[in-house]
Motif scaffolding. Structure first.
Motif, mmCIF file in Angstrom:
data_model
loop_
_atom_site.group_PDB
_atom_site.id
_atom_site.type_symbol
_atom_site.label_atom_id
_atom_site.label_comp_id
_atom_site.label_asym_id
_atom_site.label_seq_id
_atom_site.Cartn_x
_atom_site.Cartn_y
_atom_site.Cartn_z
ATOM 1 N N HIS A 1 0.926 -4.439 27.475
ATOM 2 C CA HIS A 1 -0.321 -3.672 27.457
ATOM 3 C C HIS A 1 -0.591 -3.039 28.818
ATOM 4 O O HIS A 1 -0.996 -1.864 28.904
ATOM 5 C CB HIS A 1 -1.474 -4.593 27.057
ATOM 6 C CG HIS A 1 -2.815 -3.925 27.083
ATOM 7 N ND1 HIS A 1 -3.654 -3.991 28.171
ATOM 8 C CD2 HIS A 1 -3.455 -3.165 26.156
ATOM 9 C CE1 HIS A 1 -4.750 -3.309 27.922
ATOM 10 N NE2 HIS A 1 -4.660 -2.801 26.704
ATOM 11 N N ALA A 2 -0.373 -3.787 29.881
ATOM 12 C CA ALA A 2 -0.610 -3.250 31.220
ATOM 13 C C ALA A 2 0.346 -2.096 31.524
ATOM 14 O O ALA A 2 -0.067 -1.051 32.059
ATOM 15 C CB ALA A 2 -0.473 -4.359 32.268
ATOM 16 N N LEU B 1 -0.684 0.928 29.473
ATOM 17 C CA LEU B 1 -1.882 1.547 30.027
ATOM 18 C C LEU B 1 -1.569 2.297 31.312
ATOM 19 O O LEU B 1 -2.103 3.391 31.556
ATOM 20 C CB LEU B 1 -2.941 0.470 30.268
ATOM 21 C CG LEU B 1 -4.338 0.950 30.655
ATOM 22 C CD1 LEU B 1 -4.891 1.894 29.604
ATOM 23 C CD2 LEU B 1 -5.274 -0.244 30.838
ATOM 24 N N LYS B 2 -0.681 1.735 32.130
ATOM 25 C CA LYS B 2 -0.256 2.431 33.344
ATOM 26 C C LYS B 2 0.429 3.755 33.008
ATOM 27 O O LYS B 2 0.168 4.792 33.629
ATOM 28 C CB LYS B 2 0.709 1.536 34.125
ATOM 29 C CG LYS B 2 0.064 0.538 35.057
ATOM 30 C CD LYS B 2 -0.334 1.205 36.353
ATOM 31 C CE LYS B 2 -0.783 0.176 37.377
ATOM 32 N NZ LYS B 2 -1.224 0.828 38.631
ATOM 33 N N LYS B 3 1.291 3.723 32.010
ATOM 34 C CA LYS B 3 2.006 4.929 31.610
ATOM 35 C C LYS B 3 1.050 5.987 31.077
ATOM 36 O O LYS B 3 1.171 7.173 31.393
ATOM 37 C CB LYS B 3 3.052 4.568 30.549
ATOM 38 C CG LYS B 3 3.948 5.704 30.146
ATOM 39 C CD LYS B 3 5.004 5.240 29.162
ATOM 40 C CE LYS B 3 5.915 6.390 28.756
ATOM 41 N NZ LYS B 3 6.949 5.942 27.776
ATOM 42 N N VAL B 4 0.092 5.552 30.272
ATOM 43 C CA VAL B 4 -0.891 6.494 29.727
ATOM 44 C C VAL B 4 -1.725 7.096 30.857
ATOM 45 O O VAL B 4 -2.002 8.304 30.868
ATOM 46 C CB VAL B 4 -1.783 5.783 28.697
ATOM 47 C CG1 VAL B 4 -2.960 6.653 28.312
ATOM 48 C CG2 VAL B 4 -0.977 5.445 27.453
ATOM 49 N N ASN C 1 -10.563 12.123 36.162
ATOM 50 C CA ASN C 1 -9.621 11.381 37.004
ATOM 51 C C ASN C 1 -10.223 10.053 37.458
ATOM 52 O O ASN C 1 -9.504 9.052 37.602
ATOM 53 C CB ASN C 1 -9.226 12.219 38.219
ATOM 54 C CG ASN C 1 -8.265 13.342 37.865
ATOM 55 O OD1 ASN C 1 -7.480 13.215 36.930
ATOM 56 N ND2 ASN C 1 -8.332 14.441 38.590
ATOM 57 N N ASP C 2 -11.547 10.025 37.680
ATOM 58 C CA ASP C 2 -12.192 8.754 38.019
ATOM 59 C C ASP C 2 -12.116 7.776 36.847
ATOM 60 O O ASP C 2 -11.909 6.568 37.035
ATOM 61 C CB ASP C 2 -13.649 8.988 38.405
ATOM 62 C CG ASP C 2 -13.775 9.780 39.700
ATOM 63 O OD1 ASP C 2 -12.791 9.802 40.468
ATOM 64 O OD2 ASP C 2 -14.834 10.384 39.933
ATOM 65 N N ASP D 1 -6.663 2.537 35.374
ATOM 66 C CA ASP D 1 -5.515 2.113 36.174
ATOM 67 C C ASP D 1 -5.790 0.754 36.820
ATOM 68 O O ASP D 1 -4.913 -0.107 36.880
ATOM 69 C CB ASP D 1 -5.232 3.169 37.241
ATOM 70 C CG ASP D 1 -3.881 2.951 37.903
ATOM 71 O OD1 ASP D 1 -2.858 3.067 37.213
ATOM 72 O OD2 ASP D 1 -3.858 2.654 39.112
ATOM 73 N N ARG D 2 -7.030 0.532 37.277
ATOM 74 C CA ARG D 2 -7.379 -0.774 37.835
ATOM 75 C C ARG D 2 -7.397 -1.848 36.747
ATOM 76 O O ARG D 2 -7.023 -3.005 36.993
ATOM 77 C CB ARG D 2 -8.740 -0.692 38.535
ATOM 78 C CG ARG D 2 -8.725 0.160 39.791
ATOM 79 C CD ARG D 2 -9.951 -0.080 40.647
ATOM 80 N NE ARG D 2 -11.180 0.327 39.989
ATOM 81 C CZ ARG D 2 -11.678 1.557 40.010
ATOM 82 N NH1 ARG D 2 -11.024 2.519 40.657
ATOM 83 N NH2 ARG D 2 -12.814 1.839 39.396
ATOM 84 N N LEU D 3 -7.819 -1.476 35.553
ATOM 85 C CA LEU D 3 -7.747 -2.424 34.440
ATOM 86 C C LEU D 3 -6.300 -2.822 34.168
ATOM 87 O O LEU D 3 -6.006 -3.989 33.864
ATOM 88 C CB LEU D 3 -8.368 -1.806 33.188
ATOM 89 C CG LEU D 3 -9.873 -1.520 33.218
ATOM 90 C CD1 LEU D 3 -10.310 -0.872 31.913
ATOM 91 C CD2 LEU D 3 -10.666 -2.783 33.460
#
Length: 667
Positions: A100-101, A104-107, A130-131, A137-139
């Motif tokens: 999942h991480a 999510l990073k890729k997305v 972008n924010d 990205d932090r998630l």
């Protein structure tokens, strides 16, 4: 405990059954009885070092019994199984969180790159979007850290279970071997006792003179009663000695088991159980703590805590989204094009081409005077002549007439001194001077050819418009055309497909390039008048313009009140287009196509087979299935409310074209 009771009972029985004058036997029995009494006065040492609770007495009874080691081994096995089960759960959860991480990073990376493209919105939307991506990205970072922690917990718990299993095997072998040695010695003791009891009974019968046993025979013949009694006494003494020794061995081994070996095994297995359970509990506590930390970190990313200094506080996801200013972004976007807008559109006015301006007129001839035309030529060096002023709109009519009449060529040499009666009819009777014009070179050819037939044809085009729509075809539903004409495939579709099959399969860009608008209008009027009188097997009937025929076919489908694939099935087609598997998508499309009304199915079948022939010539016409699907997607399915559906419409048509013979039979 049962073994000690049996030893006590056997020793007492021997003492009672042995006669007083047999000193050897009585002495041995007395020693056995005293050893049994000693064992009764020295019970198993209490396990004071084990944890106790309200049921400590029952626990001690179980641990000091013969089933203590086996019971603890079974409990340790359960603890190890629970630890391994939770370790497997942690591994699976870690894998899911890591996937999942990473996803999510890729997305986030792809969305961040897409947001910077010029075809996406900019301004406050791009900045705050972008924010939003940064929060996700932090998630993803939090999820990756959580997955790493779970993986470490899995490894620790797996190592703990492996160590506990090794300890269990070791103490299982040690404890059970000690128990087995005691059981074996007691079994030997019971066997010696049985032999001893049997010989004692035989000796008692021989000593008391019981004759029921009959005569006794030896190797050298029959034995006397005294001899038989002596033999039995000797055997009884040997059995008594053996039985006593077996009792001593069993007592010593049980004493060692109860005082040393069993407490050691129980203590070791008990510690292994406590260690395994404590380790499992610790990992469960860490798991709960890590979950709380993950949720708390994600919550703070989405909605941070507000401090006293609101300017430096990080913004929440809600704050970021609500700061997008759509009106401001739109105004900025439109303002950026202000330099291209200029001072406004130029003034629209008619500007005739110099070659199509007012024609050079001959000088006016006074009434009742004969003037030689050659004498009316302007003198050498003269640049101006007088002509009558043309009526308003004459130049426009002249321009349109020259463009639309192919029988009358244009050019500098076509405007002479003689005008046709058709042009003179639009010339005012009164003469007024025109602005000075440069004279055209003299020519002897008339303005139009003088043959009667072409002039008649030209006049008929101008006088008679397109034929009236007696039997309209365009804008009429397929059901109405079937009821009126009796043909499931409309005649206009049949004629257009026939023309393209005969003359357009190798034309580059067929169905992509548009034909002449004038030809398209004339052909449409002909079909609306009487489609049964048209035959496109002769290219002269469509002005040798096969691109206009292709455009006419697409125009017919666009004008249908209900699209060829119908509004009713529009959503079903879009849902099928989202299927990724090619075979499943093809079969689903086949089912929907089969449910179309009869005229729609017949027309779609004829069109699909034709387009399949077109794509077979894609090497020449450059129109493969994808290009044809782009041309016919919205045309056959209709334009929906969402423009984003156009891509899925194209996919529907492309799938049908790629599976023509699987969806329709070729006959």
């Amino acid at each position: 405990m049962d073994g000690r009771d049996s030893l006590d009972r056997s020793s007492a029985d021997v003492a009672r059954s042995t006669p007083a004058h047999n000193g050897y036997s009585a002495q041995n029995a007395t020693e056995a009885t005293s050893m049994a009494e000693d064992s009764q006065h020295h019970p198993l040492p209490p396990t004071n070092n084990l944890p106790r609770d309200d049921s400590s007495g029952a626990v001690d009874a179980v641990l000091q019994s013969d089933i203590g080691v086996n019971t603890l081994l079974t409990r340790l096995k359960q603890s190890i199984a629970s630890a391994r089960e939770f370790a497997a759960f942690l591994k699976k959860r870690s894998t899911l969180e890591e996937e999942h991480a990473q996803g999510l990073k890729k997305v986030c990376k792809g969305s961040h790159e897409s947001s910077r493209r010029p075809d996406n919105r900019q301004g406050s939307y791009a900045q705050h979007y972008n924010d939003v991506i940064g929060i996700h990205d932090r998630l993803a970072d939090n999820g990756a850290q959580f997955a790493l922690s779970l993986h470490q917990m899995h490894e620790d718990l797996h190592d703990l279970a492996s160590n506990m299993e090794r300890g269990r095997k070791q103490w299982k072998q040690t404890g059970l071997n000690a128990e087995k040695r005691v059981q074996d010695s007691e079994a030997l003791m019971e066997k010696a006792r049985a032999k001893y009891d049997s010989l004692a009974e035989d000796y008692d019968r021989a000593r008391t003179g019981d004759k029921q046993s009959g005569r006794v025979f030896g190797l050298k013949g029959p034995k006397s009663a005294a001899q038989h009694e002596e033999d039995l006494h000797r055997k009884l003494q040997a059995a008594d000695s053996d039985y006593a020794s077996k009792v001593q061995i069993a007592q010593s081994q049980r004493q060692e088991l109860v005082t040393t070996q069993r407490p050691q095994a129980v203590r070791a297995i008990y510690d292994l159980i406590n260690e395994c359970d404590a380790g499992l509990t610790l990992q469960l506590q860490k798991f709960a703590s890590f979950n709380e930390k993950l949720l708390l970190s994600n919550g703070l990313c989405v909605s941070p805590l507000k401090g006293p200094n609101s300017e430096r506080n990080p913004r929440s996801l809600r704050d970021i989204v609500f700061q997008i200013d759509n009106a401001h972004d739109l105004n900025n976007y439109l303002t950026s094009f202000s330099a291209r807008a200029g001072q406004g559109p130029p003034e629209i006015r008619y500007q005739p081409h110099p070659s199509l301006g007012p024609s050079q007129q001959a000088p006016r001839v006074e009434p009742r005077s004969l003037v030689d035309p050659s004498s009316q030529q302007p003198p050498p060096g003269s640049l101006h002549i007088s002509q009558p002023e043309s009526a308003p709109g004459q130049s426009l009519f002249h321009n349109q007439l020259a463009e639309s009449d192919p029988l009358h060529p244009q050019g500098p040499g076509t405007h002479g001194l003689h005008e046709s009666p058709r042009l003179q009819a639009f010339t005012p009777a009164g003469g007024a001077s025109m602005p000075p014009q440069l004279p055209h070179p003299p020519t002897s050819s008339p303005l139009y050819p003088q043959s009667a037939a072409p002039a008649t044809a030209s006049n008929s085009d101008a006088v008679h418009p397109d034929p009236p729509p007696l039997r309209p075809v365009f804008g009429v539903s397929l059901d109405d055309l079937l009821a009126r004409d009796g043909s499931a495939i409309p005649l206009v579709v049949y004629q257009c497909l026939q023309a393209v099959d005969l003359f357009g399969l190798d034309v580059e860009g067929i169905y992509r390039l548009s034909g002449s608008a004038m030809h398209l209008t004339k052909l449409r009027a002909l079909f609306d008048n009487d489609a049964s009188q048209i035959d496109f097997r002769n290219p002269e009937n469509f002005f040798h313009d096969v691109n206009s025929v292709a455009g006419l076919l697409k125009q017919f489908f666009r004008d249908l009140p209900d699209p060829l694939l119908t509004h009713e099935h529009f959503q079903a087609f879009l849902e099928v287009a989202h299927i990724d598997d090619d075979v499943t998508r093809r079969d689903s499309l086949h089912a929907i196509v089969n449910s179309l009304p009869d005229p729609n199915y017949a027309t779609l079948r004829a069109l699909t087979l034709h387009l399949h022939r077109v794509q077979e010539h894609s090497g020449a016409n450059r129109m493969n299935a994808g290009n044809l699907a782009i041309c016919f997607g919205p045309t056959l399915m209709g334009t929906g409310s969402n423009i984003a559906d156009a891509g899925w419409q194209v996919r529907v048509i492309e799938t049908i074209l790629q599976n023509t013979y699987q969806i329709f039979d070729d006959d």
